[in-house]
Design a protein around this motif. Structure first.
Motif, PDB file in Angstrom:
ATOM      1  N   GLU A  13       0.949  -1.131  -0.083  1.00 11.54           N
ATOM      2  CA  GLU A  13      -0.086   0.200  -0.064  1.00 11.54           C
ATOM      3  C   GLU A  13       1.068   1.244  -0.162  1.00 11.54           C
ATOM      4  N   LYS A  41       4.186  -7.348   0.941  1.00 13.51           N
ATOM      5  CA  LYS A  41       3.831  -8.784   1.012  1.00 13.51           C
ATOM      6  C   LYS A  41       4.718  -9.365  -0.364  1.00 13.51           C
ATOM      7  N   GLY A  48      -8.214  -1.126   8.936  1.00  9.42           N
ATOM      8  CA  GLY A  48      -7.380  -1.218   9.705  1.00  9.42           C
ATOM      9  C   GLY A  48      -6.291  -0.066  10.161  1.00  9.42           C
ATOM     10  N   PHE A  93      -5.006  -7.712   5.419  1.00  9.28           N
ATOM     11  CA  PHE A  93      -4.353  -8.088   6.765  1.00  9.28           C
ATOM     12  C   PHE A  93      -4.891  -7.698   7.975  1.00  9.28           C
ATOM     13  N   ARG A 106      -5.832 -11.075   9.926  1.00  3.93           N
ATOM     14  CA  ARG A 106      -4.507 -12.163  10.390  1.00  3.93           C
ATOM     15  C   ARG A 106      -5.063 -13.134  11.062  1.00  3.93           C
TER      16      ARG A 106
HETATM   17  N1  LIG Z   1       2.210  -6.520  11.611  1.00  5.92           N
HETATM   18  C1  LIG Z   1       1.503  -5.669  11.176  1.00  5.92           C
HETATM   19  N2  LIG Z   1       1.738  -4.304  11.001  1.00  5.92           N
HETATM   20  C2  LIG Z   1       0.901  -3.620  10.669  1.00  5.92           C
HETATM   21  N3  LIG Z   1      -0.173  -3.508  10.454  1.00  5.92           N
HETATM   22  C3  LIG Z   1      -0.710  -4.730  10.629  1.00  5.92           C
HETATM   23  C4  LIG Z   1       0.019  -5.912  10.941  1.00  5.92           C
HETATM   24  N4  LIG Z   1      -0.717  -6.911  10.982  1.00  5.92           N
HETATM   25  C5  LIG Z   1      -1.918  -6.790  10.857  1.00  5.92           C
HETATM   26  N5  LIG Z   1      -1.999  -5.335  10.499  1.00  5.92           N
HETATM   27  C6  LIG Z   1      -3.140  -4.612  10.066  1.00  5.92           C
HETATM   28  O1  LIG Z   1      -3.399  -4.726   8.793  1.00  5.92           O
HETATM   29  C7  LIG Z   1      -3.620  -3.195   8.132  1.00  5.92           C
HETATM   30  C8  LIG Z   1      -2.967  -3.324   6.625  1.00  5.92           C
HETATM   31  O2  LIG Z   1      -3.774  -4.303   6.029  1.00  5.92           O
HETATM   32  P1  LIG Z   1      -3.011  -4.837   4.484  1.00  5.92           P
HETATM   33  O3  LIG Z   1      -1.639  -4.790   4.523  1.00  5.92           O
HETATM   34  O4  LIG Z   1      -3.813  -5.737   4.061  1.00  5.92           O
HETATM   35  O5  LIG Z   1      -3.416  -3.320   3.824  1.00  5.92           O
HETATM   36  P2  LIG Z   1      -2.720  -2.240   2.867  1.00  5.92           P
HETATM   37  O6  LIG Z   1      -2.377  -3.196   1.637  1.00  5.92           O
HETATM   38  O7  LIG Z   1      -1.868  -1.601   3.727  1.00  5.92           O
HETATM   39  O8  LIG Z   1      -3.972  -1.313   2.870  1.00  5.92           O
HETATM   40  P3  LIG Z   1      -5.017  -1.016   1.720  1.00  5.92           P
HETATM   41  O9  LIG Z   1      -5.767  -2.262   1.331  1.00  5.92           O
HETATM   42  O10 LIG Z   1      -6.234   0.123   2.285  1.00  5.92           O
HETATM   43  O11 LIG Z   1      -4.286  -0.273   0.264  1.00  5.92           O
HETATM   44  C9  LIG Z   1      -3.011  -2.567   9.097  1.00  5.92           C
HETATM   45  O12 LIG Z   1      -3.812  -1.218   9.162  1.00  5.92           O
HETATM   46  C10 LIG Z   1      -3.457  -3.050  10.431  1.00  5.92           C
HETATM   47  O13 LIG Z   1      -4.637  -2.745  10.957  1.00  5.92           O
END
Ligand SMILES: Nc1ncnc2c1ncn2[C@@H]1O[C@H](COP(=O)(O)OP(=O)(O)OP(=O)(O)O)[C@@H](O)[C@H]1O
Ligand SMILES: CC(C)(CO)[C@@H](O)C(=O)NCCC(=O)O
Length: 378
Positions: free
Chosen positions: A15, A22, A202, A311, A314
């Protein structure tokens, strides 16, 4: 065997401002790639073809994640595994064709220069929603002979794996809970519509959680929430109507009437509240809200399945339980919340699948999703 490196694929998604990067890569069975390296935890899913026709499918998908703030750890990992040279055959590399790595999400833009400078590779950008849907469809269509499986429900403390018949998969609602929340009605492969979303996701949980509890990480926040009691923060129906609740409308005494509502009546300061209770209340507020909006976007129960990715969940039991309860409650049992074991890697997997466009589909093609048993050690 170095020769196998030609068949390793890597892609990255992140993001924009980003929390997590990832990484998904594939290794052949005879590859020298080890599952664990440099202190980075890598989960593996074995893909074992039963058919002699697709022997190249014998191998493993590897899943790893990195904090965006520690991008260098990700780069070191890629370097140590030689993943940066893995997307082309040796012949192509020696022909000086430009190496490319599939990438999606904001990170595909943000880190393009870094990858070019460091490895001389081009990040080939795939659309975020296309990738999310392709990743979800890929996982949901895996025909699995071995347990544990991919999709599951979580109710009353019990995880039940579900094998969905591919002919009965569509339509479904995909709810991707990342920093923000996207809700996508999926009608088929490549057929989808972004129907809604919410900025309360999140990132909101983590941001507000950090402010309210001084926690430094998502895991620390979850740890706190485990030990908390939201009833000290939330106003319940019983706080308004007494122990019988508002039974005429079907609102039980324990239903949350107002998240954080109790605080508005207490003459207290932040330091007077337990961090654990604040964390629990915040977690319920965000999870309930997502569940409710998801239910409304599933046509008030018309879409039977609501699949949650991203995420945020999780595999965290309390989050899944809260979301499941919310969907169950609002849909009066008509719709089911479902979760995926690789919920956070949907975009990365979907972008990985897009190598098919380059004629590399034999590695990850439909044959795989339709014919391969999968074994996973998770
Ligand atoms: N180790 C971690 N560090 C940070 N956030 C985490 C972690 N594990 C789970 N999260 C949660 O996951 C969220 C991010 O999820 P994810 O990586 O799927 O989204 P993103 O790709 O960053 O966001 P978007 O889908 O809005 O573009 C965070 O905001 C938090 O709530
Ligand atoms: C902006 C994206 C798509 C980035 O992944 C996501 O965070 C999102 O859908 N946020 C919610 C935006 C909305 O309110 O619909």
């Amino acid at each position: 065997m170095i020769q196998a490196a030609a068949f390793h694929f890597v892609l990255l998604t992140s993001e924009g401002k980003g929390t997590l990067i990832k990484l998904v890569y594939f290794s052949r069975k005879d590859s020298s790639l080890e599952s664990v390296g440099n202190g980075v935890q890598v989960e593996e899913v074995g893909l074992v073809t039963s058919s002699k026709k697709y022997p190249i499918l014998d191998g493993k998908l590897h899943f790893a994640k990195f904090q965006t703030s520690k991008i260098n750890e990700c780069l070191d990992f890629i370097e140590s595994k030689l993943l940066h040279g893995s997307c082309c055959s040796h012949q192509e590399i020696s022909d000086k064709k430009q190496l490319l790595i599939k990438a999606t999400g904001g990170g595909a833009y943000k880190y393009a220069d870094l990858f070019r400078e460091k490895f001389g590779i081009r990040l080939d950008k795939e659309d975020e929603m296309d990738s999310l849907v392709a990743g979800a469809n890929f996982l949901l269509k895996l025909r699995i002979c071995a347990v544990p499986r991919e999709a599951f429900t979580y109710m009353e403390g019990q995880k039940d794996f579900v094998q969905i018949d591919a002919s009965d998969l569509f339509p479904y609602l995909l709810v991707s809970i990342g920093s923000g929340v996207s809700m996508i009605k999926v009608d088929g492969d490549g057929k989808f519509e972004l129907v809604s979303g919410t900025s309360l996701g999140g990132g909101t949980l983590l941001g507000m959680g950090m402010l309210l509890t001084n926690c430094q990480s998502f895991d620390e926040f979850l740890e706190l929430s485990h030990k908390g009691d939201n009833r000290n923060i939330d106003m319940l129906v019983r706080d308004i109507y007494g122990v019988t609740g508002y039974s005429k409308l079907g609102l039980s005494a324990t239903t949350i009437a107002s998240s954080f509502g109790k605080v508005s009546f207490d003459n207290k300061e932040l330091k007077d509240y337990k961090k654990e209770d604040l964390a629990r209340s915040l977690l319920r507020m965000i999870s309930n809200n997502v569940a409710q909006i998801a239910y409304m976007n599933a046509g008030h129960g018309q879409l039977k399945r609501i699949i949650f990715g991203g995420f945020f969940t999780r595999g965290h039991e309390y989050i899944m339980e809260t979301i499941s309860d919310g969907v169950q409650y609002w849909s009066k049992g008509k719709a089911k919340a479902m979760f995926l074991r690789h919920e956070g890697f949907l975009g990365a997997l979907g972008a990985f699948k897009s190598y098919e466009k380059h004629g590399l589909g034999s590695l990850m093609g439909h044959h795989l999703t339709e014919q391969s048993p999968v074994a996973s050690p998770r």
